[in-house]
Design an enzyme around this catalytic site. Structure first.
Site, short mmCIF file in Angstrom:
data_model
loop_
_atom_site.label_atom_id
_atom_site.label_comp_id
_atom_site.label_asym_id
_atom_site.label_seq_id
_atom_site.Cartn_x
_atom_site.Cartn_y
_atom_site.Cartn_z
CB SER A 1 -0.87 0.02 1.26
OG SER A 1 -1.49 1.28 1.40
CE1 TYR B 1 -4.17 -2.40 4.89
CE2 TYR B 1 -3.12 -0.25 4.68
CZ TYR B 1 -3.73 -1.35 4.10
OH TYR B 1 -3.91 -1.39 2.75
P1 NAD Z 1 -11.48 -5.91 -0.76
O1 NAD Z 1 -12.22 -5.88 0.51
O2 NAD Z 1 -12.24 -5.93 -2.02
O3 NAD Z 1 -10.48 -7.15 -0.79
C1 NAD Z 1 -9.83 -7.67 0.35
C2 NAD Z 1 -10.16 -9.15 0.41
O4 NAD Z 1 -9.39 -9.75 1.43
C3 NAD Z 1 -11.61 -9.41 0.77
O5 NAD Z 1 -12.38 -9.60 -0.38
C4 NAD Z 1 -11.57 -10.63 1.65
O6 NAD Z 1 -12.18 -11.76 1.06
C5 NAD Z 1 -10.08 -10.89 1.84
N1 NAD Z 1 -9.78 -11.18 3.24
C6 NAD Z 1 -9.77 -10.31 4.28
N2 NAD Z 1 -9.48 -10.95 5.42
C7 NAD Z 1 -9.29 -12.27 5.09
C8 NAD Z 1 -8.97 -13.44 5.82
N3 NAD Z 1 -8.77 -13.42 7.14
N4 NAD Z 1 -8.91 -14.61 5.15
C9 NAD Z 1 -9.12 -14.65 3.81
N5 NAD Z 1 -9.40 -13.57 3.07
C10 NAD Z 1 -9.50 -12.39 3.70
O7 NAD Z 1 -10.51 -4.65 -0.71
P2 NAD Z 1 -9.26 -4.23 -1.65
O8 NAD Z 1 -9.09 -2.80 -1.38
O9 NAD Z 1 -9.41 -4.73 -3.01
O10 NAD Z 1 -8.04 -4.98 -0.91
C11 NAD Z 1 -7.10 -5.77 -1.59
C12 NAD Z 1 -5.70 -5.41 -1.10
O11 NAD Z 1 -5.40 -4.09 -1.51
C13 NAD Z 1 -5.54 -5.43 0.42
O12 NAD Z 1 -4.32 -6.06 0.75
C14 NAD Z 1 -5.49 -3.96 0.79
O13 NAD Z 1 -4.75 -3.74 1.95
C15 NAD Z 1 -4.80 -3.41 -0.44
N6 NAD Z 1 -4.93 -1.97 -0.65
C16 NAD Z 1 -6.14 -1.41 -0.86
C17 NAD Z 1 -6.24 -0.05 -1.05
C18 NAD Z 1 -7.57 0.62 -1.27
O14 NAD Z 1 -7.63 1.86 -1.23
N7 NAD Z 1 -8.64 -0.10 -1.55
C19 NAD Z 1 -5.09 0.75 -1.06
C20 NAD Z 1 -3.85 0.13 -0.85
C21 NAD Z 1 -3.78 -1.23 -0.65
#
Ligand code: NAD
Ligand code: MG
Length: 287
Positions: free
Chosen positions: A176, A189
């Site tokens: 991130s 986080y």
């Molecule tokens: P999202 O909620 O769509 O995806 C995250 C997924 O992680 C969920 O769908 C869930 O099924 C899975 N998950 C969470 N806890 C879990 C567990 N204990 N066991 C199995 N699966 C689990 O959100 P996203 O934003 O697409 O997140 C994907 C990645 O991107 C994450 O690592 C997040 O930290 C990172 N990220 C997101 C952003 C943002 O702004 N959305 C920015 C930087 C990084």
């Protein structure tokens, strides 16, 4: 150009679902043309029921890969990802369960190899966050669970996947922008995301001699269910400003992330390993 998404105050509970997102997210541009960059490859993408992972899954399928998708409990979202991958003419295996459990991680990799006969691309993408503004009141269990979900799962999955990977195969870890800018309300986080950057560098050095490349992607703000389920749950108004502090002045749609994963999964990035891509709306982080 992808237009600015007008995001209004809203709230969900973790793990969040795409159905409740207002507006709905966009996962692939209509004009994105596949060109067989991942023809007949097999990819395992964690947390690809929704958000960034779902975008990567659809792009991989359009580039010719079969895709296995893990999800925590979002059955409806996972089924929709499967439908979208199959609409690209590729196979999709859904694997539901908790990645904090090492046994589940091992079993997930085994299921992929058994179903598709191998594994070429591992995308460690699942993750969670929780708003906490004061370290002295951050519960020990919260700290441990954030690391278990975001970091330990990567170790378990990668350990299980590596024996199946070979020349030109790849690992992509989702970190991130927060690892580089250090927001004051996401210390646990942010610490996991910093660990992921270092894990990526060290693992790359360990396996690059076998022709396996390991890279990371550090998204800026992206419109996914994670945000209404965490920032929104903390304060629904936080979402109205989501992404406003980037140089582009907006959050990304997931469709702006999927192509980054294609790049790092394919031979287009054949001389890149141990690095981090920064699809973050223009924030310069020097890392
Ligand atoms: P999202 O909620 O769509 O995806 C995250 C997924 O992680 C969920 O769908 C869930 O099924 C899975 N998950 C969470 N806890 C879990 C567990 N204990 N066991 C199995 N699966 C689990 O959100 P996203 O934003 O697409 O997140 C994907 C990645 O991107 C994450 O690592 C997040 O930290 C990172 N990220 C997101 C952003 C943002 O702004 N959305 C920015 C930087 C990084
Ligand atoms: Mg989800």
């Amino acid at each position: 150009m992808v237009a600015k998404t007008e995001i209004h105050a809203q709230q969900q509970t973790l793990p969040g679902t795409e159905r409740l997102m207002e507006p709905q997210a966009i996962f692939i541009r209509d004009d994105y043309r596949g060109s067989g960059k991942l023809e007949n490859k097999v990819a395992l993408i964690t947390g690809a029921d929704s958000g960034i992972g779902r975008s990567a899954a659809i792009h991989f399928a359009r580039e010719g890969a079969d895709v296995a998708v893990t999800y925590l409990s979002e059955e409806e979202d996972a089924q929709e990802t499967k439908r979208l991958v199959e609409a690209e003419g590729r196979h999709c295996l859904l694997i539901g369960g908790d990645l904090r459990d090492a046994e589940f991680c091992r079993d997930a990799v085994a299921q992929v190899v058994e179903t598709f006969g191998g594994l070429n691309v591992l995308v460690n993408n699942a993750g969670t966050q929780w708003v906490s503004e004061d370290l002295t009141t951050l519960e020990d269990v919260q700290w441990e669970q954030t690391f278990a979900t975001n970091m330990h799962s990567m170790f378990y999955l990668t350990k299980a996947a590596l024996p199946h990977l070979g020349e030109d195969d790849t690992i992509i870890n989702t970190t991130s922008v927060n690892a580089y800018i250090g927001p004051d309300f996401l210390v646990d986080y942010t610490a996991t995301k910093g660990a992921i950057v270092s894990f990526t560098r060290s693992l790359s050095n360990q396996v690059v001699g076998r022709g396996i490349r390991v890279n990371a992607i550090a998204p800026g703000p992206v419109w996914t269910p994670l945000q209404p389920a965490t920032l929104g749950a903390h304060d629904p108004q936080m979402l109205e400003d989501f992404g406003a502090d980037t140089p582009m002045g907006r959050a990304a749609q997931p469709c702006e992330l999927g192509p980054c994963y294609v790049f790092l999964a394919s031979l287009d990035s054949s001389f890149i390993s141990g690095q981090t891509l920064h699809p973050n709306g223009g924030t310069v982080v020097n890392g």
